[in-house]
Design a protein around this motif. Sequence first.
Motif, PDB file in Angstrom:
ATOM      1  N   THR A 160       2.393  -4.906  18.181  1.00 24.36           N
ATOM      2  CA  THR A 160       2.953  -5.624  16.685  1.00 24.36           C
ATOM      3  C   THR A 160       4.503  -5.569  16.725  1.00 24.36           C
ATOM      4  O   THR A 160       4.889  -4.510  17.117  1.00 24.36           O
ATOM      5  CB  THR A 160       2.301  -4.751  15.622  1.00 24.36           C
ATOM      6  N   LEU A 161       4.918  -6.665  16.309  1.00 21.30           N
ATOM      7  CA  LEU A 161       6.605  -6.489  15.887  1.00 21.30           C
ATOM      8  C   LEU A 161       6.490  -6.597  14.498  1.00 21.30           C
ATOM      9  O   LEU A 161       6.102  -7.397  13.863  1.00 21.30           O
ATOM     10  CB  LEU A 161       6.888  -7.816  16.686  1.00 21.30           C
ATOM     11  N   ILE A 162       7.344  -5.387  13.994  1.00 20.90           N
ATOM     12  CA  ILE A 162       7.485  -5.518  12.611  1.00 20.90           C
ATOM     13  C   ILE A 162       8.851  -5.567  12.096  1.00 20.90           C
ATOM     14  O   ILE A 162       9.812  -5.030  12.462  1.00 20.90           O
ATOM     15  CB  ILE A 162       6.816  -3.990  12.167  1.00 20.90           C
ATOM     16  N   ILE A 163       9.154  -6.626  11.335  1.00 21.61           N
ATOM     17  CA  ILE A 163      10.365  -6.456  10.235  1.00 21.61           C
ATOM     18  C   ILE A 163       9.753  -5.860   9.248  1.00 21.61           C
ATOM     19  O   ILE A 163       9.406  -6.476   8.036  1.00 21.61           O
ATOM     20  CB  ILE A 163      10.788  -8.070  10.184  1.00 21.61           C
ATOM     21  N   ALA A 164      10.518  -4.654   8.953  1.00 17.89           N
ATOM     22  CA  ALA A 164       9.931  -3.824   7.899  1.00 17.89           C
ATOM     23  C   ALA A 164      10.917  -3.516   6.761  1.00 17.89           C
ATOM     24  O   ALA A 164      12.336  -3.650   7.240  1.00 17.89           O
ATOM     25  CB  ALA A 164       9.472  -2.575   8.320  1.00 17.89           C
ATOM     26  N   HIS A 165      10.851  -3.547   5.347  1.00 24.83           N
ATOM     27  CA  HIS A 165      11.577  -3.250   4.538  1.00 24.83           C
ATOM     28  C   HIS A 165      11.405  -1.670   4.099  1.00 24.83           C
ATOM     29  O   HIS A 165      12.049  -1.688   2.765  1.00 24.83           O
ATOM     30  CB  HIS A 165      11.707  -4.347   3.651  1.00 24.83           C
ATOM     31  N   ARG A 166      10.650  -1.061   4.576  1.00 22.69           N
ATOM     32  CA  ARG A 166      10.254   0.343   3.960  1.00 22.69           C
ATOM     33  C   ARG A 166      10.429   1.352   5.071  1.00 22.69           C
ATOM     34  O   ARG A 166       9.946   1.103   6.268  1.00 22.69           O
ATOM     35  CB  ARG A 166       8.648   0.431   3.682  1.00 22.69           C
ATOM     36  N   LEU A 167      11.187   2.174   4.895  1.00 24.17           N
ATOM     37  CA  LEU A 167      11.473   3.313   6.104  1.00 24.17           C
ATOM     38  C   LEU A 167      10.433   4.192   6.361  1.00 24.17           C
ATOM     39  O   LEU A 167       9.984   4.518   7.520  1.00 24.17           O
ATOM     40  CB  LEU A 167      12.674   4.141   5.546  1.00 24.17           C
ATOM     41  N   SER A 168       9.499   4.125   5.319  1.00 23.23           N
ATOM     42  CA  SER A 168       8.030   4.898   5.626  1.00 23.23           C
ATOM     43  C   SER A 168       7.299   4.016   6.632  1.00 23.23           C
ATOM     44  O   SER A 168       6.549   4.544   7.500  1.00 23.23           O
ATOM     45  CB  SER A 168       7.117   4.808   4.455  1.00 23.23           C
ATOM     46  N   THR A 169       7.555   2.727   6.468  1.00 22.34           N
ATOM     47  CA  THR A 169       6.656   1.692   7.575  1.00 22.34           C
ATOM     48  C   THR A 169       7.433   1.999   8.914  1.00 22.34           C
ATOM     49  O   THR A 169       6.405   2.095   9.936  1.00 22.34           O
ATOM     50  CB  THR A 169       6.631   0.411   7.252  1.00 22.34           C
ATOM     51  N   ILE A 170       8.888   1.852   8.972  1.00 19.92           N
ATOM     52  CA  ILE A 170       9.402   2.121  10.326  1.00 19.92           C
ATOM     53  C   ILE A 170       9.146   3.194  10.872  1.00 19.92           C
ATOM     54  O   ILE A 170       9.052   3.370  12.034  1.00 19.92           O
ATOM     55  CB  ILE A 170      11.006   1.787   9.894  1.00 19.92           C
ATOM     56  N   SER A 171       9.043   4.508  10.232  1.00 19.04           N
ATOM     57  CA  SER A 171       8.606   5.824  10.688  1.00 19.04           C
ATOM     58  C   SER A 171       7.392   5.853  11.578  1.00 19.04           C
ATOM     59  O   SER A 171       7.358   6.703  12.534  1.00 19.04           O
ATOM     60  CB  SER A 171       8.930   6.836   9.572  1.00 19.04           C
ATOM     61  N   THR A 172       6.506   4.985  11.419  1.00 18.47           N
ATOM     62  CA  THR A 172       5.185   4.798  11.960  1.00 18.47           C
ATOM     63  C   THR A 172       4.990   4.171  13.377  1.00 18.47           C
ATOM     64  O   THR A 172       4.048   4.271  13.950  1.00 18.47           O
ATOM     65  CB  THR A 172       4.183   4.664  11.115  1.00 18.47           C
ATOM     66  N   VAL A 173       6.214   3.440  13.793  1.00 16.82           N
ATOM     67  CA  VAL A 173       6.086   2.808  14.917  1.00 16.82           C
ATOM     68  C   VAL A 173       6.288   3.485  16.190  1.00 16.82           C
ATOM     69  O   VAL A 173       6.819   4.684  16.044  1.00 16.82           O
ATOM     70  CB  VAL A 173       7.158   1.409  14.744  1.00 16.82           C
ATOM     71  N   ASP A 174       6.150   2.866  17.319  1.00 14.82           N
ATOM     72  CA  ASP A 174       6.465   3.601  18.718  1.00 14.82           C
ATOM     73  C   ASP A 174       7.811   3.606  18.898  1.00 14.82           C
ATOM     74  O   ASP A 174       8.450   4.530  19.362  1.00 14.82           O
ATOM     75  CB  ASP A 174       5.643   2.937  19.858  1.00 14.82           C
ATOM     76  N   ARG A 175       8.631   2.532  18.734  1.00 18.83           N
ATOM     77  CA  ARG A 175      10.026   2.361  18.998  1.00 18.83           C
ATOM     78  C   ARG A 175      10.509   1.405  18.022  1.00 18.83           C
ATOM     79  O   ARG A 175       9.879   0.682  17.319  1.00 18.83           O
ATOM     80  CB  ARG A 175      10.173   1.427  20.369  1.00 18.83           C
ATOM     81  N   ILE A 176      11.707   1.477  18.033  1.00 18.68           N
ATOM     82  CA  ILE A 176      12.808   0.818  16.883  1.00 18.68           C
ATOM     83  C   ILE A 176      13.813   0.217  17.893  1.00 18.68           C
ATOM     84  O   ILE A 176      14.257   0.885  18.771  1.00 18.68           O
ATOM     85  CB  ILE A 176      13.408   1.669  15.840  1.00 18.68           C
ATOM     86  N   VAL A 177      13.865  -1.202  17.373  1.00 21.14           N
ATOM     87  CA  VAL A 177      15.136  -2.032  18.036  1.00 21.14           C
ATOM     88  C   VAL A 177      16.097  -2.262  16.911  1.00 21.14           C
ATOM     89  O   VAL A 177      15.555  -3.000  15.834  1.00 21.14           O
ATOM     90  CB  VAL A 177      14.610  -2.919  18.635  1.00 21.14           C
ATOM     91  N   THR A 178      17.279  -1.796  17.074  1.00 21.99           N
ATOM     92  CA  THR A 178      18.407  -2.185  16.072  1.00 21.99           C
ATOM     93  C   THR A 178      19.232  -3.127  16.271  1.00 21.99           C
ATOM     94  O   THR A 178      19.593  -3.144  17.468  1.00 21.99           O
ATOM     95  CB  THR A 178      19.013  -0.909  15.491  1.00 21.99           C
ATOM     96  N   LEU A 179      19.449  -3.871  15.467  1.00 26.84           N
ATOM     97  CA  LEU A 179      20.383  -5.026  15.611  1.00 26.84           C
ATOM     98  C   LEU A 179      21.838  -4.803  14.946  1.00 26.84           C
ATOM     99  O   LEU A 179      21.776  -4.605  13.762  1.00 26.84           O
ATOM    100  CB  LEU A 179      19.658  -6.247  15.122  1.00 26.84           C
ATOM    101  N   ARG A 180      22.859  -5.039  15.569  1.00 26.10           N
ATOM    102  CA  ARG A 180      23.943  -5.217  14.923  1.00 26.10           C
ATOM    103  C   ARG A 180      24.845  -6.300  15.408  1.00 26.10           C
ATOM    104  O   ARG A 180      25.020  -6.532  16.533  1.00 26.10           O
ATOM    105  CB  ARG A 180      24.769  -3.871  15.374  1.00 26.10           C
TER     106      ARG A 180
END
Length: 644
Positions: A558-578
């Motif tokens: 699953t690839l998630i574009i999330a708008h809730r930090l609570s959702t983000i906190s449950t994933v295996d990894r985070i990829v941040t873009l700048r």
Amino acid sequence: MRSLVRILSTTKDLWPYYLGIVVTSLLMSLTALVTPFVIGRATDEVVALAGGQGGTVRTIVWLALGLLAAELLNTVLTNVGGYLGDTMSARLRQILSVRYFEKLLGLPQRYFDDELSGTIIGRLSRSIAEVTTFLKSMANTFFTMLVTTVAVLVISAVYSWPLAVMLAVMFPAYMWLTTRTSSNWQRLEGEKNDLIDVANGRFSEVIGQIRVVKSFVRERSELAIFGDRYGATIGMTREQARHWHSMDTARRAVLNLAFLGIYLVLFLQTAHGAFSIGVMVLLLQLMGMARTPVTMMSFIVDSGQRAIAGSRSYFEVMDQTPEVRRALPVAPADTAGASDAAAAADMVEPARAATGAASAGGGRVDAHAFAFHHVDFAYTPGRPVLRDITFHVDPGERIALVGESGGGKSTLVNLLLGLYPPDGGIVSLQGRDITTMPVEELRRTTGVVFQDPSLFSGTIRENIAYGRPDATDDEVAEAARRANADRFIGRFPEGYEAVIGERGVKLSGGQKQRVAVARALLKDAPVLVLDEATSSLDTKSERLVQEGLEELMADRTTLIIAHRLSTISTVDRIVTLRDGAVDEIGSPAELAVSGGIYAELLALQASGDLADRARLTAYGIDVGPGVGDPDAHLGVTGAAAGQR
């Protein structure tokens, strides 16, 4: 004219109709030519009988019966030809429309980014209607006119060569004057079509978003813009009409002068005994038959010019380059280290079957579920959106994309779905470069739940089964149950057969999203993309949708574009873009203390400062009603309170 020839050449299936129309046209012309001869002979018989110089009533009766037979046969043939022409026209419309739709479905996403949907629809109805109208009129009249004209010339030459000469000069002169109107007329018609297409495109857009138009009280201004665009066509039509009708006046004047000479020759030769009264009547009728196709030429040319102008719009679409798959490239050299080199190798290897391919260490297949390797992309040349994006996702992982709005998160999803090809680098799915995969295979492998559920008019069942039309009722119901949609569906008297209106207008936001989740569940693709799937929902709707999403994400990559930090906190990894590039990759725990974007978001959420909360919004994170509110982590907004 080349475009019309191109249409005829690409509709070979219609040749039996063309042949039938040609044959009936020939027979119609022959039966029509019988009439002047019968009337001419009958005239001589009547004159002879009246003058006591021969002629019989019996002969006159037989001639009248022969005339009736010819007229009846001509009537039957006319209607047979009309039937074939009408059927051919309908088949032609179907062929051209289906090919147009098929072409549109195969065009890359970039084409639709630059076009209004109403304009695309307008081109279909206008272009194809004008082409089929012209070809229908041609089929029903052209061959008859051609045969009649040639026959009249031949018969006239037999009786009087001066008549044949005058007709032979008149036809090309009239046609030359007719073609003189074409080029300028077609240019103006093309400009009119462009204005009408834009007006109709805006019309469709306004009707599709009528609630927004009404809420901003823009009805009058939209009406004025629409009226102005159509009003601009009036001046062009005036210029077209002035040019056309002035040339038509000249053409008809030439025609009238030519027929004056023809009638004088006929009357004078008859007066000097060259022709009998019956022959004169015969030739007068033949001249009338010759005049009809000549005058009808104006209508055919007018219709033909509209068809040529319309077919240009059609072929502009048909000549667009469809979605293509380029050859599998060699993995680029990478000096960053052995691990990245191994990742690149994985990306260009065919995926091994999941069964039997797991490694002894932890059940991972050899190929990544999907990966981006040094990917660059720009919607507009010179304005890059993504730069040197490199990361991979293993089977069963949940990955969240985090970055500022407009930072390229949705663009990555578009690239993964193959909606756009990367400008550089490789996007791989199960170890295969997606640009080498058939489009159907690529998109069957990926399920998507967008922020906008994008439902269709029709029933709830049809929408859930959209990705699997052959699904059984039990399978549809099971998908709805797992998506938490079965409860509200059961409240409809029609159940799954309830019609939900255009874009699901009869459903609330949460209900539409749950139908979208059920649709993705039924598709059962191994890779799942959630593009802000619970955005703008109220608390209750979000919880119900989130439960359905948890069912959907089970055992999937699953690839998630999330708008809730609570959702983000449950994933295996985070990829941040700048700024369109990868900034950090790591687990939520790792990035929480790294000092990067995710750590910044956590700090901003803990702050009660309005400026900090505004900064969260810039990252697409819903900040909720306020710090300390029990629902703050869910991001309940005031705007969502009115959601059904």
